[in-house]
Scaffold this motif. Structure first.
Motif, PDB file in Angstrom:
ATOM      1  N   SER A  76      24.193  41.706  41.336  1.00 43.98           N
ATOM      2  CA  SER A  76      23.480  41.917  40.071  1.00 43.98           C
ATOM      3  C   SER A  76      22.758  43.256  39.998  1.00 43.98           C
ATOM      4  N   VAL A  77      22.427  43.846  41.132  1.00 43.24           N
ATOM      5  CA  VAL A  77      21.790  45.166  41.094  1.00 43.24           C
ATOM      6  C   VAL A  77      22.718  46.253  41.633  1.00 43.24           C
ATOM      7  N   ALA A  78      23.991  45.942  41.786  1.00 43.30           N
ATOM      8  CA  ALA A  78      24.960  46.931  42.264  1.00 43.30           C
ATOM      9  C   ALA A  78      25.189  47.988  41.187  1.00 43.30           C
ATOM     10  N   ALA A  79      25.528  49.173  41.621  1.00 44.91           N
ATOM     11  CA  ALA A  79      25.790  50.281  40.702  1.00 44.91           C
ATOM     12  C   ALA A  79      27.166  50.095  40.075  1.00 44.91           C
ATOM     13  N   ALA A  80      27.272  49.148  39.157  1.00 41.65           N
ATOM     14  CA  ALA A  80      28.553  48.830  38.518  1.00 41.65           C
ATOM     15  C   ALA A  80      28.462  49.126  37.022  1.00 41.65           C
ATOM     16  N   PRO A  81      29.606  49.343  36.386  1.00 36.31           N
ATOM     17  CA  PRO A  81      29.594  49.656  34.954  1.00 36.31           C
ATOM     18  C   PRO A  81      29.178  48.470  34.066  1.00 36.31           C
ATOM     19  N   ARG A  82      29.095  47.270  34.645  1.00 34.48           N
ATOM     20  CA  ARG A  82      28.672  46.097  33.877  1.00 34.48           C
ATOM     21  C   ARG A  82      27.932  45.133  34.793  1.00 34.48           C
ATOM     22  N   GLN A  83      27.237  44.173  34.218  1.00 33.41           N
ATOM     23  CA  GLN A  83      26.525  43.166  34.998  1.00 33.41           C
ATOM     24  C   GLN A  83      27.525  42.267  35.713  1.00 33.41           C
ATOM     25  N   ILE A  84      27.316  42.021  36.998  1.00 36.30           N
ATOM     26  CA  ILE A  84      28.287  41.256  37.768  1.00 36.30           C
ATOM     27  C   ILE A  84      27.725  39.925  38.234  1.00 36.30           C
ATOM     28  N   GLU A 160      51.896  55.608  40.732  1.00 37.09           N
ATOM     29  CA  GLU A 160      51.670  54.294  40.122  1.00 37.09           C
ATOM     30  C   GLU A 160      50.757  53.433  40.987  1.00 37.09           C
ATOM     31  N   VAL A 161      50.888  53.542  42.297  1.00 39.90           N
ATOM     32  CA  VAL A 161      50.003  52.809  43.199  1.00 39.90           C
ATOM     33  C   VAL A 161      48.566  53.278  42.994  1.00 39.90           C
ATOM     34  N   THR A 162      48.370  54.583  42.942  1.00 41.14           N
ATOM     35  CA  THR A 162      47.040  55.144  42.718  1.00 41.14           C
ATOM     36  C   THR A 162      46.486  54.693  41.376  1.00 41.14           C
ATOM     37  N   ASP A 163      47.325  54.686  40.346  1.00 38.43           N
ATOM     38  CA  ASP A 163      46.910  54.261  39.006  1.00 38.43           C
ATOM     39  C   ASP A 163      46.499  52.787  38.997  1.00 38.43           C
ATOM     40  N   CYS A 164      47.243  51.946  39.707  1.00 38.60           N
ATOM     41  CA  CYS A 164      46.890  50.521  39.794  1.00 38.60           C
ATOM     42  C   CYS A 164      45.500  50.339  40.385  1.00 38.60           C
ATOM     43  N   LEU A 165      45.204  51.062  41.457  1.00 34.56           N
ATOM     44  CA  LEU A 165      43.902  50.931  42.096  1.00 34.56           C
ATOM     45  C   LEU A 165      42.792  51.436  41.195  1.00 34.56           C
ATOM     46  N   ALA A 166      43.045  52.486  40.443  1.00 37.83           N
ATOM     47  CA  ALA A 166      42.018  53.047  39.573  1.00 37.83           C
ATOM     48  C   ALA A 166      41.581  52.049  38.509  1.00 37.83           C
ATOM     49  N   GLY A 167      42.510  51.219  38.048  1.00 37.17           N
ATOM     50  CA  GLY A 167      42.180  50.281  36.981  1.00 37.17           C
ATOM     51  C   GLY A 167      41.853  48.872  37.447  1.00 37.17           C
ATOM     52  N   TRP A 168      41.947  48.589  38.738  1.00 40.69           N
ATOM     53  CA  TRP A 168      41.740  47.229  39.252  1.00 40.69           C
ATOM     54  C   TRP A 168      40.263  46.878  39.254  1.00 40.69           C
ATOM     55  N   ASP A 169      39.949  45.729  38.682  1.00 41.63           N
ATOM     56  CA  ASP A 169      38.571  45.227  38.668  1.00 41.63           C
ATOM     57  C   ASP A 169      38.535  43.927  39.473  1.00 41.63           C
ATOM     58  N   TRP A 170      38.095  44.018  40.708  1.00 36.93           N
ATOM     59  CA  TRP A 170      38.026  42.882  41.616  1.00 36.93           C
ATOM     60  C   TRP A 170      37.166  41.763  41.047  1.00 36.93           C
ATOM     61  N   PHE A 171      36.179  42.085  40.264  1.00 37.25           N
ATOM     62  CA  PHE A 171      35.256  41.082  39.755  1.00 37.25           C
ATOM     63  C   PHE A 171      35.870  40.208  38.668  1.00 37.25           C
ATOM     64  N   CYS A 172      37.056  40.548  38.175  1.00 39.64           N
ATOM     65  CA  CYS A 172      37.748  39.704  37.197  1.00 39.64           C
ATOM     66  C   CYS A 172      38.528  38.584  37.886  1.00 39.64           C
ATOM     67  N   ALA A 173      38.696  38.676  39.206  1.00 40.12           N
ATOM     68  CA  ALA A 173      39.481  37.672  39.945  1.00 40.12           C
ATOM     69  C   ALA A 173      38.690  36.398  40.128  1.00 40.12           C
TER      70      ALA A 173
END
Length: 173
Positions: A76-84, A160-173
């Motif tokens: 909850s206090v991590a430097a993330a673009p949204r509340q986690i 494409e591998v690099t692009d996949c990682l750039a857009g992956w949001d682990w917190f959606c899993a």
């Protein structure tokens, strides 16, 4: 005489790190938040997603699970673009972090399919091999998960591998 290499931080071996982490987690009561610098540093430095994004949980809690427990970190206090907030995190996987970008993607794919696998496991409690005893295992056997990921990788460029990682949001899993 040269000094032997350290496994991680002050730990000479993986087993020593495991013992220290268990000594922190095991005595904690279920459902009660606790703080641990050791766990926080482990996730921040070695978790396949958090280490790449500069994320560090500041508290943890142990929840009841079909295995011994599920460990969650409070982001909850991590430097993330949204509340986690609270999110499951595996300290054992942090001790064996992926070494390549593709291995990070495979780990992400495993995390992403985990809810479906857990649901399947709960609705099919009998071993699918012997059809007799209870089992918590659920495996994709033909083709194996590894074979599927290798087939996918053979069709992707490094960009494409690099692009996949750039857009992956682990917190959606």
């Amino acid at each position: 005489m040269p000094r032997p290499a350290q496994f991680w931080r002050q730990f000479a071996t993986k087993e020593a790190a495991e013992d220290a982490i268990r000594a922190v987690i095991d005595p904690q009561p279920f459902d009660t938040p606790f703080e641990s610098t050791l766990l926080s540093e482990l996730v921040a430095e070695r978790h396949y997603f958090c280490s790449r994004r500069g994320l560090r949980p500041f508290r943890f809690r142990k929840l009841r699970h079909y295995k011994a427990y599920l460990l969650e970190g409070d982001f909850s206090v991590a430097a993330a673009p949204r509340q986690i907030g609270w999110h499951g995190v595996s300290w054992t996987k942090c001790l064996a972090p992926p070494q390549t970008d593709w291995q990070r993607i495979v780990r992400a794919m495993r995390d992403r399919c985990k809810p479906a696998k857990t649901s399947y496991r709960q609705s099919h409690p009998i071993c699918e091999t012997c059809l007799q005893r209870p089992s918590v295992e659920a495996h994709h056997e033909n083709p194996t998960f590894h074979a599927l990921t290798e087939q996918i990788r053979s069709q992707m460029s490094d960009a494409e591998v690099t692009d996949c990682l750039a857009g992956w949001d682990w917190f959606c899993a």
